[in-house]
Motif scaffolding. Structure first.
Motif, PDB file in Angstrom:
ATOM      1  N   ASN A  20      38.534  89.197 -12.841  1.00  0.00           N
ATOM      2  CA  ASN A  20      37.653  90.046 -12.033  1.00  0.00           C
ATOM      3  C   ASN A  20      37.489  91.423 -12.659  1.00  0.00           C
ATOM      4  OD1 ASN A  20      37.144  88.073 -10.174  1.00  0.00           O
ATOM      5  ND2 ASN A  20      38.742  88.742  -8.754  1.00  0.00           N
ATOM      6  N   ALA A  21      38.565  91.966 -13.217  1.00  0.00           N
ATOM      7  CA  ALA A  21      38.482  93.291 -13.848  1.00  0.00           C
ATOM      8  C   ALA A  21      37.546  93.261 -15.049  1.00  0.00           C
ATOM      9  CB  ALA A  21      39.874  93.742 -14.279  1.00  0.00           C
ATOM     10  N   GLU A  22      37.597  92.197 -15.829  1.00  0.00           N
ATOM     11  CA  GLU A  22      36.729  92.079 -16.996  1.00  0.00           C
ATOM     12  C   GLU A  22      35.265  91.904 -16.585  1.00  0.00           C
ATOM     13  OE1 GLU A  22      36.843  89.695 -21.255  1.00  0.00           O
ATOM     14  OE2 GLU A  22      38.249  89.167 -19.670  1.00  0.00           O
ATOM     15  N   ILE A  23      35.036  91.206 -15.482  1.00  0.00           N
ATOM     16  CA  ILE A  23      33.661  91.051 -14.976  1.00  0.00           C
ATOM     17  C   ILE A  23      33.108  92.401 -14.537  1.00  0.00           C
ATOM     18  CG2 ILE A  23      32.249  90.059 -13.135  1.00  0.00           C
ATOM     19  CD1 ILE A  23      34.090  87.611 -13.215  1.00  0.00           C
ATOM     20  N   MET A  24      33.939  93.182 -13.850  1.00  0.00           N
ATOM     21  CA  MET A  24      33.486  94.489 -13.385  1.00  0.00           C
ATOM     22  C   MET A  24      33.243  95.455 -14.541  1.00  0.00           C
ATOM     23  SD  MET A  24      33.066  94.383 -10.269  1.00  0.00           S
ATOM     24  CE  MET A  24      33.413  93.274  -8.956  1.00  0.00           C
ATOM     25  N   LYS A  25      34.006  95.313 -15.615  1.00  0.00           N
ATOM     26  CA  LYS A  25      33.849  96.207 -16.758  1.00  0.00           C
ATOM     27  C   LYS A  25      32.549  95.925 -17.502  1.00  0.00           C
ATOM     28  CE  LYS A  25      37.458  97.075 -19.220  1.00  0.00           C
ATOM     29  NZ  LYS A  25      38.541  96.983 -20.222  1.00  0.00           N
ATOM     30  N   ASP A  26      32.303  94.652 -17.837  1.00  0.00           N
ATOM     31  CA  ASP A  26      31.092  94.277 -18.566  1.00  0.00           C
ATOM     32  C   ASP A  26      30.746  92.831 -18.215  1.00  0.00           C
ATOM     33  OD1 ASP A  26      28.929  94.267 -20.213  1.00  0.00           O
ATOM     34  OD2 ASP A  26      30.051  94.377 -22.088  1.00  0.00           O
ATOM     35  N   ALA A  27      29.841  92.668 -17.277  1.00  0.00           N
ATOM     36  CA  ALA A  27      29.550  91.347 -16.718  1.00  0.00           C
ATOM     37  C   ALA A  27      28.857  90.410 -17.708  1.00  0.00           C
ATOM     38  CB  ALA A  27      28.691  91.489 -15.471  1.00  0.00           C
ATOM     39  N   ILE A  28      28.069  90.944 -18.619  1.00  0.00           N
ATOM     40  CA  ILE A  28      27.267  90.093 -19.498  1.00  0.00           C
ATOM     41  C   ILE A  28      27.987  89.748 -20.802  1.00  0.00           C
ATOM     42  CG2 ILE A  28      25.052  89.910 -20.695  1.00  0.00           C
ATOM     43  CD1 ILE A  28      23.882  91.722 -18.606  1.00  0.00           C
ATOM     44  N   ALA A  29      28.988  90.503 -21.176  1.00  0.00           N
ATOM     45  CA  ALA A  29      29.667  90.304 -22.465  1.00  0.00           C
ATOM     46  C   ALA A  29      30.459  88.999 -22.485  1.00  0.00           C
ATOM     47  CB  ALA A  29      30.600  91.471 -22.733  1.00  0.00           C
ATOM     48  N   PHE A  30      30.715  88.529 -23.694  1.00  0.00           N
ATOM     49  CA  PHE A  30      31.564  87.358 -23.867  1.00  0.00           C
ATOM     50  C   PHE A  30      32.987  87.709 -23.448  1.00  0.00           C
ATOM     51  CE2 PHE A  30      28.137  86.229 -26.805  1.00  0.00           C
ATOM     52  CZ  PHE A  30      27.931  84.900 -26.442  1.00  0.00           C
ATOM     53  N   PRO A  31      33.743  86.741 -22.943  1.00  0.00           N
ATOM     54  CA  PRO A  31      35.124  87.047 -22.557  1.00  0.00           C
ATOM     55  C   PRO A  31      35.992  87.347 -23.774  1.00  0.00           C
ATOM     56  CG  PRO A  31      34.631  84.724 -22.220  1.00  0.00           C
ATOM     57  CD  PRO A  31      33.358  85.375 -22.637  1.00  0.00           C
ATOM     58  N   LYS A  32      36.888  88.325 -23.625  1.00  0.00           N
ATOM     59  CA  LYS A  32      37.793  88.681 -24.721  1.00  0.00           C
ATOM     60  C   LYS A  32      38.919  87.662 -24.850  1.00  0.00           C
ATOM     61  CE  LYS A  32      36.851  93.606 -24.555  1.00  0.00           C
ATOM     62  NZ  LYS A  32      35.711  93.515 -23.688  1.00  0.00           N
ATOM     63  N   THR A  33      39.403  87.177 -23.713  1.00  0.00           N
ATOM     64  CA  THR A  33      40.402  86.109 -23.677  1.00  0.00           C
ATOM     65  C   THR A  33      39.934  85.065 -22.673  1.00  0.00           C
ATOM     66  OG1 THR A  33      41.654  87.188 -21.936  1.00  0.00           O
ATOM     67  CG2 THR A  33      42.305  87.684 -24.206  1.00  0.00           C
ATOM     68  N   LEU A  34      40.411  83.846 -22.824  1.00  0.00           N
ATOM     69  CA  LEU A  34      40.050  82.806 -21.861  1.00  0.00           C
ATOM     70  C   LEU A  34      40.957  82.919 -20.646  1.00  0.00           C
ATOM     71  CD1 LEU A  34      39.355  79.669 -24.050  1.00  0.00           C
ATOM     72  CD2 LEU A  34      37.722  81.171 -22.937  1.00  0.00           C
ATOM     73  N   TYR A  35      40.374  83.279 -19.537  1.00  0.00           N
ATOM     74  CA  TYR A  35      41.094  83.425 -18.272  1.00  0.00           C
ATOM     75  C   TYR A  35      40.878  82.141 -17.482  1.00  0.00           C
ATOM     76  CZ  TYR A  35      42.432  85.501 -13.792  1.00  0.00           C
ATOM     77  OH  TYR A  35      43.036  85.785 -12.602  1.00  0.00           O
ATOM     78  N   LEU A  36      41.902  81.290 -17.425  1.00  0.00           N
ATOM     79  CA  LEU A  36      41.756  79.979 -16.796  1.00  0.00           C
ATOM     80  C   LEU A  36      42.363  79.913 -15.398  1.00  0.00           C
ATOM     81  CD1 LEU A  36      42.520  77.771 -19.907  1.00  0.00           C
ATOM     82  CD2 LEU A  36      40.293  78.411 -18.978  1.00  0.00           C
ATOM     83  N   ASP A  37      42.881  81.021 -14.882  1.00  0.00           N
ATOM     84  CA  ASP A  37      43.479  81.012 -13.542  1.00  0.00           C
ATOM     85  C   ASP A  37      42.447  80.724 -12.458  1.00  0.00           C
ATOM     86  OD1 ASP A  37      45.959  81.472 -14.562  1.00  0.00           O
ATOM     87  OD2 ASP A  37      45.996  83.622 -14.087  1.00  0.00           O
ATOM     88  N   SER A  38      41.201  81.056 -12.701  1.00  0.00           N
ATOM     89  CA  SER A  38      40.148  80.758 -11.717  1.00  0.00           C
ATOM     90  C   SER A  38      39.992  79.253 -11.536  1.00  0.00           C
ATOM     91  CB  SER A  38      38.819  81.358 -12.163  1.00  0.00           C
ATOM     92  OG  SER A  38      38.909  82.742 -12.273  1.00  0.00           O
ATOM     93  N   PHE A  39      40.080  78.514 -12.629  1.00  0.00           N
ATOM     94  CA  PHE A  39      39.970  77.064 -12.544  1.00  0.00           C
ATOM     95  C   PHE A  39      41.201  76.459 -11.875  1.00  0.00           C
ATOM     96  CE2 PHE A  39      37.166  78.123 -16.084  1.00  0.00           C
ATOM     97  CZ  PHE A  39      36.007  77.503 -15.647  1.00  0.00           C
TER      98      PHE A  39
END
Length: 95
Positions: A20-39
């Motif tokens: 969520n923090a990465e989405i709020m920082k830059d929503a359109i950018a590619f992810p810096k790391t794969l965050y799989l906790d959502s899945f």
């Protein structure tokens, strides 16, 4: 036009692999790391697997019913010459 329709899919895919923090920082950018906790949360804490199974069952039953009923109804509408079938035939005429 394709870019316009592809953007929401791209946005959802990028957001799925971000925190969520990465989405709020830059929503359109590619992810810096794969965050799989959502899945992990989706599959363990929600009713998503059950809802997916229900959708699969409903789709299979609906398609099976359509494959069985529609040809029989079309045959009956074509072969019988009643007021009702002439009325229904107007809706199925290809022209």
């Amino acid at each position: 036009m394709a870019i316009l329709f592809f953007f929401p899919i791209f946005f959802n895919l990028m957001s799925a692999f971000k925190s969520n923090a990465e989405i709020m920082k830059d929503a359109i950018a590619f992810p810096k790391t794969l965050y799989l906790d959502s899945f992990k949360y989706l599959l363990t804490e929600t009713e998503f697997p059950r809802a997916s199974l229900n959708s699969l069952i409903l789709t299979a039953v609906s398609i099976s019913a359509q494959v069985l009923i529609i040809p029989m109804a079309g045959y009956a509408i074509e072969r019988r010459n009643t007021r009702w079938t002439r009325f229904m035939f107007v809706f199925f005429w290809p022209e």
